[in-house]
Design a protein around this motif. Structure first.
Motif, short mmCIF file in Angstrom:
data_model
loop_
_atom_site.label_atom_id
_atom_site.label_comp_id
_atom_site.label_asym_id
_atom_site.label_seq_id
_atom_site.Cartn_x
_atom_site.Cartn_y
_atom_site.Cartn_z
N PRO A 68 0.81 -1.23 0.00
CA PRO A 68 0.00 0.00 0.00
C PRO A 68 0.84 1.27 0.00
CG PRO A 68 -0.87 -1.59 1.58
CD PRO A 68 0.44 -2.13 1.10
N ASP A 69 2.04 1.23 0.59
CA ASP A 69 2.87 2.43 0.66
C ASP A 69 3.80 2.58 -0.54
OD1 ASP A 69 4.41 0.25 1.22
OD2 ASP A 69 5.36 1.07 3.02
N ALA A 70 3.67 1.69 -1.53
CA ALA A 70 4.52 1.81 -2.72
C ALA A 70 4.12 3.03 -3.53
CB ALA A 70 4.40 0.56 -3.57
N PRO A 71 5.07 3.86 -3.97
CA PRO A 71 4.74 5.05 -4.75
C PRO A 71 4.01 4.69 -6.05
CG PRO A 71 7.02 5.12 -3.99
CD PRO A 71 6.51 3.75 -3.70
N ALA A 72 3.10 5.56 -6.45
CA ALA A 72 2.31 5.29 -7.66
C ALA A 72 3.20 5.20 -8.90
CB ALA A 72 1.26 6.38 -7.84
N ARG A 73 4.33 5.96 -8.91
CA ARG A 73 5.20 5.93 -10.09
C ARG A 73 5.86 4.56 -10.29
NH1 ARG A 73 7.73 8.91 -6.15
NH2 ARG A 73 9.75 8.09 -5.40
N ASP A 74 5.95 3.78 -9.21
CA ASP A 74 6.57 2.47 -9.33
C ASP A 74 5.73 1.49 -10.15
OD1 ASP A 74 8.70 3.32 -7.87
OD2 ASP A 74 8.13 2.32 -6.01
N LEU A 75 4.43 1.74 -10.20
CA LEU A 75 3.53 0.79 -10.88
C LEU A 75 3.87 0.67 -12.37
CD1 LEU A 75 1.08 -1.07 -10.63
CD2 LEU A 75 -0.40 0.91 -11.04
N PHE A 107 -18.21 -8.29 -8.64
CA PHE A 107 -19.00 -8.73 -7.48
C PHE A 107 -19.95 -7.61 -7.04
CE2 PHE A 107 -14.76 -10.73 -7.15
CZ PHE A 107 -15.12 -12.05 -7.32
N PRO A 108 -21.00 -7.34 -7.83
CA PRO A 108 -21.90 -6.23 -7.47
C PRO A 108 -22.58 -6.42 -6.12
CG PRO A 108 -22.83 -7.58 -9.24
CD PRO A 108 -21.42 -8.02 -9.07
N GLY A 109 -22.81 -7.69 -5.73
CA GLY A 109 -23.46 -7.93 -4.45
C GLY A 109 -22.57 -7.63 -3.26
N LEU A 110 -21.26 -7.54 -3.48
CA LEU A 110 -20.31 -7.26 -2.40
C LEU A 110 -19.70 -5.88 -2.52
CD1 LEU A 110 -18.43 -10.71 -2.43
CD2 LEU A 110 -20.35 -10.03 -0.98
N ALA A 111 -20.33 -5.02 -3.32
CA ALA A 111 -19.77 -3.69 -3.56
C ALA A 111 -19.62 -2.88 -2.28
CB ALA A 111 -20.63 -2.93 -4.57
N ASP A 112 -20.50 -3.11 -1.29
CA ASP A 112 -20.44 -2.35 -0.03
C ASP A 112 -19.15 -2.60 0.74
OD1 ASP A 112 -22.90 -1.33 -0.62
OD2 ASP A 112 -24.01 -2.72 0.66
N LEU A 113 -18.50 -3.73 0.46
CA LEU A 113 -17.28 -4.06 1.20
C LEU A 113 -16.12 -3.11 0.86
CD1 LEU A 113 -17.25 -7.97 0.96
CD2 LEU A 113 -17.96 -6.55 2.89
N VAL A 114 -16.17 -2.50 -0.31
CA VAL A 114 -15.06 -1.62 -0.72
C VAL A 114 -15.47 -0.15 -0.67
CG1 VAL A 114 -13.93 -3.37 -2.11
CG2 VAL A 114 -15.69 -1.94 -3.15
N GLY A 119 -8.84 5.14 2.79
CA GLY A 119 -7.96 4.98 1.64
C GLY A 119 -8.51 3.92 0.70
N GLU A 120 -7.71 3.51 -0.26
CA GLU A 120 -8.12 2.47 -1.19
C GLU A 120 -8.01 1.10 -0.50
OE1 GLU A 120 -9.57 2.65 -3.94
OE2 GLU A 120 -9.38 4.82 -4.29
N PRO A 121 -9.11 0.33 -0.48
CA PRO A 121 -9.08 -0.96 0.23
C PRO A 121 -8.29 -2.04 -0.51
CG PRO A 121 -11.18 -0.66 -0.84
CD PRO A 121 -10.44 0.62 -1.04
N LEU A 122 -8.14 -1.90 -1.82
CA LEU A 122 -7.45 -2.92 -2.61
C LEU A 122 -6.12 -2.35 -3.12
CD1 LEU A 122 -10.47 -4.27 -4.70
CD2 LEU A 122 -9.49 -5.22 -2.61
N PRO A 123 -5.08 -3.19 -3.14
CA PRO A 123 -3.77 -2.70 -3.56
C PRO A 123 -3.65 -2.59 -5.08
CG PRO A 123 -3.62 -5.02 -3.06
CD PRO A 123 -5.03 -4.60 -2.73
#
Length: 300
Positions: A68-75, A107-114, A119-123
């Motif tokens: 999560p702490d990886a800089p966006a430019r690294d992607l 997963f539209p039925g699980l959209a509330d989880l994110v 911050g962003e829940p998914l890496p």
């Protein structure tokens, strides 16, 4: 008497015996049908599961999840570096925002989880696709394992997900399902053969006086036993046809669900081929014939 005339006689007598003793014949047919339905169910599941594995193998990839702490430019830099491997066909950079959006679409039925996170829940991740035939569950180029391990050791990387691991386990499941179907189907088919043999033996006993008279007038053993052989064959074929019809009815019932379930999409996506269905029915006929032959092998 020609062979065709004898066959017509055998068939007519067998049908008369089936109708005359329809209750015990129904038991034999049901036993054959149950054994073939079970075997056919395992065959259907293993066939569709194997097809799914082949499809997923064609889409096999490695997903590199960043910390999560990886800089966006690294992607973008890491994705470009991943593309340089000779076996890589594509390396798609997935930002964290895009990962969240994709999760909601899949997963539209699980959209509330994110939703509702600070911050962003998914890496962020990099999805690496391979050249056709370059990588498989049990094969890989000589440098692939060190390449994969080097990605796992990078400080920017949190986890590397290799599809080959779960595909290999899934192939083991397919083999187990197929083996269980063969064993259980074989056991029940043996029970069906025993049932048919008992019924044919009982029918032959009820006609023992008629059979004795036919021997006295010079009838051959084949001519005497022929109707019983055909009776067992018909019982098996009817049981096989009933099994095929039951499997197809269950298949259509599963696909009548809206939306289709995971079971329907993975284990029952396609029905048996005509060749497999014919083999299933013929296997029932063979079991009935074997039962009839076994029941009369000790007849004088």
């Amino acid at each position: 008497m020609s062979f065709l005339q004898a066959l017509r006689y055998f068939t007519r007598e067998a049908l008369v015996n089936l109708l005359r003793s329809w209750k015990v014949s129904l038991l034999a047919v049901a036993t054959i049908a149950v054994s073939l339905v079970l075997g056919g169910t395992f065959l259907l599941a293993s066939r569709n599961l194997s097809a799914s594995v082949e499809h997923w193998r064609g889409e096999m990839r490695v997903v590199i999840y960043l910390r999560p702490d990886a800089p966006a430019r690294d992607l973008a830099r890491l994705a470009a570096e991943a593309r340089r491997a000779p076996w890589v066909a594509s390396a798609q950079a997935i930002p964290a925002q895009r990962a969240r959006q994709r999760f909601k679409e899949i997963f539209p039925g699980l959209a509330d989880l994110v939703e509702g996170w600070d911050g962003e829940p998914l890496p962020a991740s990099i999805e690496v696709g391979f050249r056709p035939g370059a990588i498989g569950p049990a094969r890989a180029p000589a440098g692939f394992a060190p390449w994969l391990e080097s990605w796992r050791r990078r400080p920017e990387v949190a986890m590397v997900d290799d599809d080959r691991e779960w595909l290999g386990k899934l192939e083991t499941v397919v083999a187990v399902v197929r083996g269980m179907g063969l064993v259980l189907g074989g056991i029940l088919l043996g029970a069906a053969i025993f049932t048919i043999a008992s019924i044919i033996r009982l029918t032959a006993y009820l006609h023992h006086e008629e059979m004795a008279i036919m021997r006295l007038v010079g009838a051959t053993e084949f001519f005497i036993r022929g109707p019983f052989f055909v009776e067992g064959l018909l019982q098996g074929l009817i049981g096989g046809a009933a099994a095929g019809a039951s499997l197809y009815a269950a298949f259509r019932l599963i696909h009548a669900q809206t939306p289709p379930s995971l079971f329907a999409s993975v284990l029952a996506a396609r029905f048996l081929t005509l060749q497999q269905l014919a083999i299933l029915i013929l296997l029932g006929g063979l079991a009935g014939l074997v039962g009839a032959v076994a029941s009369l092998r000790r007849q004088a």
